[in-house]
Design a protein around this motif. Structure first.
Motif, PDB file in Angstrom:
ATOM      1  N   LEU A  50       0.144   0.712 -76.485  1.00 23.51           N
ATOM      2  CA  LEU A  50      -0.934   1.558 -75.967  1.00 23.51           C
ATOM      3  C   LEU A  50      -1.113   2.851 -76.763  1.00 23.51           C
ATOM      4  CD1 LEU A  50      -0.363   1.278 -72.094  1.00 23.51           C
ATOM      5  CD2 LEU A  50      -1.807  -0.138 -73.564  1.00 23.51           C
ATOM      6  N   GLY A  65      -0.673   6.782 -77.732  1.00 26.24           N
ATOM      7  CA  GLY A  65      -0.668   7.932 -76.833  1.00 26.24           C
ATOM      8  C   GLY A  65       0.726   8.468 -76.571  1.00 26.24           C
ATOM      9  N   THR A  85      -4.779  -0.225 -69.896  1.00 27.91           N
ATOM     10  CA  THR A  85      -5.257  -0.394 -71.272  1.00 27.91           C
ATOM     11  C   THR A  85      -4.994   0.833 -72.138  1.00 27.91           C
ATOM     12  OG1 THR A  85      -7.440   0.343 -70.529  1.00 27.91           O
ATOM     13  CG2 THR A  85      -7.052  -2.041 -70.632  1.00 27.91           C
ATOM     14  N   ASP A  86      -4.611   1.960 -71.529  1.00 27.04           N
ATOM     15  CA  ASP A  86      -4.226   3.145 -72.298  1.00 27.04           C
ATOM     16  C   ASP A  86      -3.230   3.962 -71.485  1.00 27.04           C
ATOM     17  OD1 ASP A  86      -5.637   5.159 -70.614  1.00 27.04           O
ATOM     18  OD2 ASP A  86      -7.445   4.217 -71.411  1.00 27.04           O
TER      19      ASP A  86
END
Length: 270
Positions: free
Chosen positions: A29, A31, A84-85
Motif C-alpha cells: 500500500l 504510505g 486500498t491505501d
C-alpha cells in the motif's frame, strides 16, 4: 461465555497480530508516513471507548453493547482486509478499535452479572484474562505466519468467521440482564467527552514524544492533558451519575487491583 471468550481473544489478537504484518502492508500500500497509525489508531480508539461503554452497560445492560461490539469489530475487520491505501486502513483500524473497546468494556463486566457467587465469578474472570493474555502473546507469531502463507489481508479477514460464530453464541445464549436502578439515569456526557479528550491526548503524547522529543507542540499537548484531567476530576465529583465514580479509588483493595492491572498491561504489551 464461549462467545465472549472467542471475541475477547479476537480483540487481544488484533492488537498485536498486525505488528508482524506491517512490512507486507507497507510494501503493497506504500504510505510509510502512516506506518505507526495502523497500530496507534486502534489503540487510541479502544482506550477512549472502554470506560464510556463500560459505564453505559452499567445503566442499560450488557447484551446490546456486546452484540454491537461484535458487529462493529467484524465489519471493521472486513474493511481493513479490503483497504486500498494506508489512510483507509488507518481509518478502518480506528473503527475496529471502537469495537474492541466496546468489547473489553462490556465483556469482563458481564461476568458479575451472570455469576453472583464470588468464587464462580473469579474462575470465569481468570478464564477471560487467560484468553486475553494468550491472544496478546500469540498475535505477532500468528500475524507473521498468516502474512507469509496467505497475504496480509488474511490477518483481518480471519476475524469474519470467528466474529460470526461469537455473534451466534452471544445472541442466542447471553441473558438479557437488566440492572436494577431507581430514578432517572442522567448520562454524564461531559465526563465522557473529557475522558475521550484526556485519554486520546495522553495516547497521542505517548506516540509523539519518542518521535520528536519535547517540542513546544508536545509541551502544549501535555499541559492540555493535565488541564483536561483536572477538569475531569471536577466534573466527576459534581456529576450525579459519573462515568468514572471516584468513590472506587477510596477502596484500598480496588486501588491494589487497579495497580496490578496497570503493571500487567506493561508486561503484556512489552
Amino acid at each position: 461465555m464461549l462467545g465472549i471468550g472467542l471475541v475477547n481473544m479476537l480483540v487481544a489478537l488484533d492488537q498485536t497480530v498486525v505488528s508482524t504484518a506491517l512490512p507486507s502492508i507497507v510494501a503493497e500500500l506504500h504510505g510509510f508516513e502512516f506506518y505507526a497509525w495502523i497500530a496507534s489508531a486502534y489503540l487510541l480508539a479502544s482506550v477512549v471507548t472502554v470506560p464510556v461503554f463500560g459505564r453505559l452497560g452499567d445503566y442499560f445492560g450488557r447484551k446490546r453493547f456486546v452484540i454491537a461490539a461484535v458487529i462493529v469489530f467484524t465489519v471493521a475487520s472486513v474493511l481493513c482486509g479490503l483497504a486500498t491505501d494506508m489512510r483507509f486502513l488507518a481509518a478502518a483500524r480506528a473503527l475496529q478499535g471502537v469495537g474492541g473497546g466496546m468489547m473489553v468494556g462490556t465483556a469482563f463486566a458481564s461476568i458479575p452479572d451472570l455469576f453472583p457467587d464470588p468464587r464462580a465469578r473469579v474462575r470465569w474472570q481468570v478464564v477471560m484474562a487467560a484468553a486475553y493474555g494468550i491472544g496478546t502473546a500469540a498475535g505477532p507469531s500468528l500475524g507473521g505466519w498468516l502474512s507469509e502463507h496467505f497475504g496480509w489481508r488474511s490477518t483481518f479477514l480471519v476475524n469474519l468467521p470467528v466474529g460470526a460464530l461469537a455473534l451466534y453464541f452471544i445472541w442466542a445464549h447471553l441473558p438479557r440482564y437488566q440492572p436494577a436502578r431507581t430514578g432517572e439515569v442522567r448520562i454524564d456526557w461531559t465526563g465522557a467527552a473529557l475522558v475521550a479528550l484526556v485519554l486520546g491526548g495522553f495516547q497521542t503524547l505517548i506516540e509523539a514524544v519518542p518521535k520528536s522529543g519535547l517540542t513546544p507542540g508536545n509541551g502544549a499537548l501535555a499541559l492540555a492533558v493535565l488541564a483536561g484531567a483536572a477538569a475531569l476530576l471536577t466534573c466527576e465529583r459534581r456529576a450525579t451519575h459519573p462515568i468514572i465514580p471516584l468513590d472506587l479509588f477510596r477502596d484500598p483493595q480496588l486501588v491494589t487491583l487497579f495497580t496490578l492491572s496497570t503493571l500487567s498491561g506493561f508486561v503484556m504489551f512489552s
